[in-house]
Design an enzyme around this catalytic site. Structure first.
Site, mmCIF file in Angstrom:
data_model
loop_
_atom_site.group_PDB
_atom_site.id
_atom_site.type_symbol
_atom_site.label_atom_id
_atom_site.label_comp_id
_atom_site.label_asym_id
_atom_site.label_seq_id
_atom_site.Cartn_x
_atom_site.Cartn_y
_atom_site.Cartn_z
ATOM 1 N N ASN A 1 40.431 38.736 40.972
ATOM 2 C CA ASN A 1 39.251 38.676 40.090
ATOM 3 C C ASN A 1 39.763 38.631 38.650
ATOM 4 O O ASN A 1 40.179 39.655 38.111
ATOM 5 C CB ASN A 1 38.387 39.920 40.334
ATOM 6 C CG ASN A 1 37.211 40.008 39.366
ATOM 7 O OD1 ASN A 1 36.904 39.041 38.668
ATOM 8 N ND2 ASN A 1 36.570 41.164 39.315
ATOM 9 N N TRP A 2 39.726 37.435 38.072
ATOM 10 C CA TRP A 2 40.274 37.278 36.718
ATOM 11 C C TRP A 2 39.327 37.841 35.648
ATOM 12 O O TRP A 2 39.705 37.937 34.484
ATOM 13 C CB TRP A 2 40.535 35.793 36.419
ATOM 14 C CG TRP A 2 41.655 35.189 37.215
ATOM 15 C CD1 TRP A 2 42.356 35.767 38.248
ATOM 16 C CD2 TRP A 2 42.214 33.875 37.036
ATOM 17 N NE1 TRP A 2 43.297 34.893 38.720
ATOM 18 C CE2 TRP A 2 43.243 33.719 37.996
ATOM 19 C CE3 TRP A 2 41.942 32.820 36.171
ATOM 20 C CZ2 TRP A 2 43.996 32.551 38.106
ATOM 21 C CZ3 TRP A 2 42.695 31.640 36.281
ATOM 22 C CH2 TRP A 2 43.719 31.524 37.234
ATOM 23 N N LYS A 3 38.111 38.163 36.026
ATOM 24 C CA LYS A 3 37.109 38.669 35.079
ATOM 25 C C LYS A 3 36.977 37.703 33.883
ATOM 26 O O LYS A 3 37.145 36.504 34.057
ATOM 27 C CB LYS A 3 37.463 40.094 34.636
ATOM 28 C CG LYS A 3 37.752 41.019 35.815
ATOM 29 C CD LYS A 3 37.752 42.454 35.425
ATOM 30 C CE LYS A 3 38.223 43.293 36.601
ATOM 31 N NZ LYS A 3 37.973 44.705 36.435
ATOM 32 N N HIS B 1 29.675 43.130 41.669
ATOM 33 C CA HIS B 1 30.784 43.895 41.087
ATOM 34 C C HIS B 1 30.198 45.008 40.211
ATOM 35 O O HIS B 1 29.166 44.817 39.553
ATOM 36 C CB HIS B 1 31.673 42.957 40.264
ATOM 37 C CG HIS B 1 32.965 43.595 39.857
ATOM 38 N ND1 HIS B 1 33.039 44.489 38.813
ATOM 39 C CD2 HIS B 1 34.213 43.497 40.369
ATOM 40 C CE1 HIS B 1 34.301 44.902 38.697
ATOM 41 N NE2 HIS B 1 35.033 44.315 39.629
ATOM 42 N N GLU C 1 30.953 46.022 37.398
ATOM 43 C CA GLU C 1 30.766 45.641 35.988
ATOM 44 C C GLU C 1 29.472 44.848 35.816
ATOM 45 O O GLU C 1 28.791 44.967 34.788
ATOM 46 C CB GLU C 1 31.992 44.848 35.500
ATOM 47 C CG GLU C 1 33.193 45.771 35.320
ATOM 48 C CD GLU C 1 34.538 45.103 35.502
ATOM 49 O OE1 GLU C 1 34.612 43.866 35.539
ATOM 50 O OE2 GLU C 1 35.544 45.843 35.622
ATOM 51 N N GLU D 1 35.159 49.358 46.093
ATOM 52 C CA GLU D 1 35.796 49.531 44.791
ATOM 53 C C GLU D 1 35.220 50.759 44.086
ATOM 54 O O GLU D 1 34.179 50.661 43.404
ATOM 55 C CB GLU D 1 35.536 48.310 43.907
ATOM 56 C CG GLU D 1 36.074 47.019 44.469
ATOM 57 C CD GLU D 1 36.410 46.035 43.372
ATOM 58 O OE1 GLU D 1 37.549 45.582 43.342
ATOM 59 O OE2 GLU D 1 35.548 45.750 42.527
ATOM 60 N N GLY E 1 40.342 49.344 36.875
ATOM 61 C CA GLY E 1 40.915 49.134 35.542
ATOM 62 C C GLY E 1 41.395 50.407 34.873
ATOM 63 O O GLY E 1 41.694 50.407 33.680
ATOM 64 N N SER F 1 42.634 49.304 40.774
ATOM 65 C CA SER F 1 44.013 49.573 40.338
ATOM 66 C C SER F 1 45.037 49.356 41.442
ATOM 67 O O SER F 1 46.062 50.034 41.488
ATOM 68 C CB SER F 1 44.130 50.987 39.762
ATOM 69 O OG SER F 1 43.309 51.122 38.614
ATOM 70 N N GLY G 1 42.140 43.120 40.268
ATOM 71 C CA GLY G 1 41.733 42.748 38.910
ATOM 72 C C GLY G 1 42.954 42.502 38.042
ATOM 73 O O GLY G 1 43.537 41.420 38.035
ATOM 74 N N GLY G 2 43.370 43.532 37.321
ATOM 75 C CA GLY G 2 44.452 43.401 36.342
ATOM 76 C C GLY G 2 45.695 42.707 36.884
ATOM 77 O O GLY G 2 46.247 41.814 36.235
HETATM 78 C C1 PEP Z 1 38.210 44.675 40.042
HETATM 79 O O1 PEP Z 1 37.698 44.549 38.949
HETATM 80 O O2 PEP Z 1 37.691 44.148 41.034
HETATM 81 C C2 PEP Z 1 39.441 45.457 40.126
HETATM 82 C C3 PEP Z 1 39.809 45.901 41.291
HETATM 83 O O3 PEP Z 1 40.107 45.675 38.957
HETATM 84 P P1 PEP Z 1 41.527 46.414 38.769
HETATM 85 O O4 PEP Z 1 42.439 45.925 39.877
HETATM 86 O O5 PEP Z 1 41.995 46.002 37.429
HETATM 87 O O6 PEP Z 1 41.271 47.880 38.905
#
Ligand code: PEP
Length: 266
Positions: A18-20, A107, A109, A179, A185, A225, A246-247
């Site tokens: 997920n590049w957001k 998601h 967010e 999640e 994040g 994370s 994500g990251g």
């Molecule tokens: C996400 O936003 O779906 C996610 C898992 O982010 P991160 O890996 O950065 O926690």
């Protein structure tokens, strides 16, 4: 409380990035080329999905097509209406035209910043499935819910409402990402035991309303994370079928290492 269903053989592991709201078109081309360069034939045993911003879908599609890549394309959101006066919205057909096979829905967010609710998640899930795209529906609790001991009840309700009225066959082809909001994040991942407990519970809830067969086929991912330093603890868990990343998905080497780890874990 539900026990783990061990029919993992039926479920291909998935690593989804997920590049957001990251990467301009030029940057997206570079990153997708780097990921594609890292990939090889063995990756076909893992379903690898990248979900760039809408504005990057076309150029990432071009890169993957040029490379005959097995990497699949996903979007980060969609609107449920087929067309019309919905300024700023993107329809399922628009995603389909760009060969998106997956779409993240609900998601945390989007729930927090864009007013996504369980009802709108359900509309998006149905709209995607009606055109053959696979939803990756996110659920997860915040710290207050976890500290109150209500995690399983909370995510169970999100799952029930998100998939309300969806048929068993469609559920079997879909994906849920567990999640925990406090882990996204933040660098503070859940423990593997917490992830397994939540994913097993989700599978049990799905079995309740869609039957054991659909529940044993549906992929359930952990997200929050996940990185190359901790994925080896999550990926072997019996009800964790991969990761929503994500990251770490913004770094081609890290993302590729996660795919390799998923290959080895199952
Ligand atoms: C996400 O936003 O779906 C996610 C898992 O982010 P991160 O890996 O950065 O926690």
């Amino acid at each position: 409380m539900f026990g783990a269903m061990q029919d993992t053989a039926a479920r291909m592991p998935m690593i989804a990035g997920n590049w957001k709201m990251n990467k301009t078109t030029v940057e997206a081309v570079t990153l997708s080329q780097q990921i594609s360069f890292e990939s090889d034939k063995a990756w076909e045993a893992v379903e690898v999905v990248i979900c760039p911003p809408f504005t990057d879908l076309k150029s990432v599609f071009n890169v993957l097509t040029f490379d005959h890549s097995s990497i699949k394309l996903g979007a980060q959101d969609v609107y449920w209406e087929p067309d019309g006066a919905y300024t700023g919205a993107i329809s399922v057909s628009m995603l389909k035209e760009l060969t998106c096979e997956y779409c993240i829905v609900g998601h945390s967010e989007r729930r927090e910043y864009f007013g996504e609710t369980d009802e709108t998640v359900n509309k998006k899930v149905k709209a995607l499935l009606a055109q053959g795209l696979h939803p990756i529906m996110c659920c997860g609790e915040d710290l207050d819910v976890r500290d109150a001991g209500d995690t399983l009840a909370f995510i169970g309700e999100q799952v029930r409402l998100g998939w309300k009225g969806v048929g068993e066959e469609d559920i079997a082809k879909s994906v849920i990402a567990y999640e925990p909001i406090w882990a996204i994040g933040t660098g503070r991942a859940a423990t593997p035991e917490q992830a397994q407990e939540a994913c097993a519970h989700i599978r049990g809830v799905v079995a309740d309303f869609a039957g054991a067969d659909a529940a044993s086929k549906m992929r359930i991912l952990y997200g929050g994370s996940m990185n190359t330093g901790n994925a080896e603890l999550f990926l072997p868990q019996p009800d964790v079928d991969g990761g929503l990343i994500g990251g770490a998905s913004l770094d081609a080497k890290a993302f590729s290492t996660l795919v390799e780890m998923a290959l080895k874990a199952k």
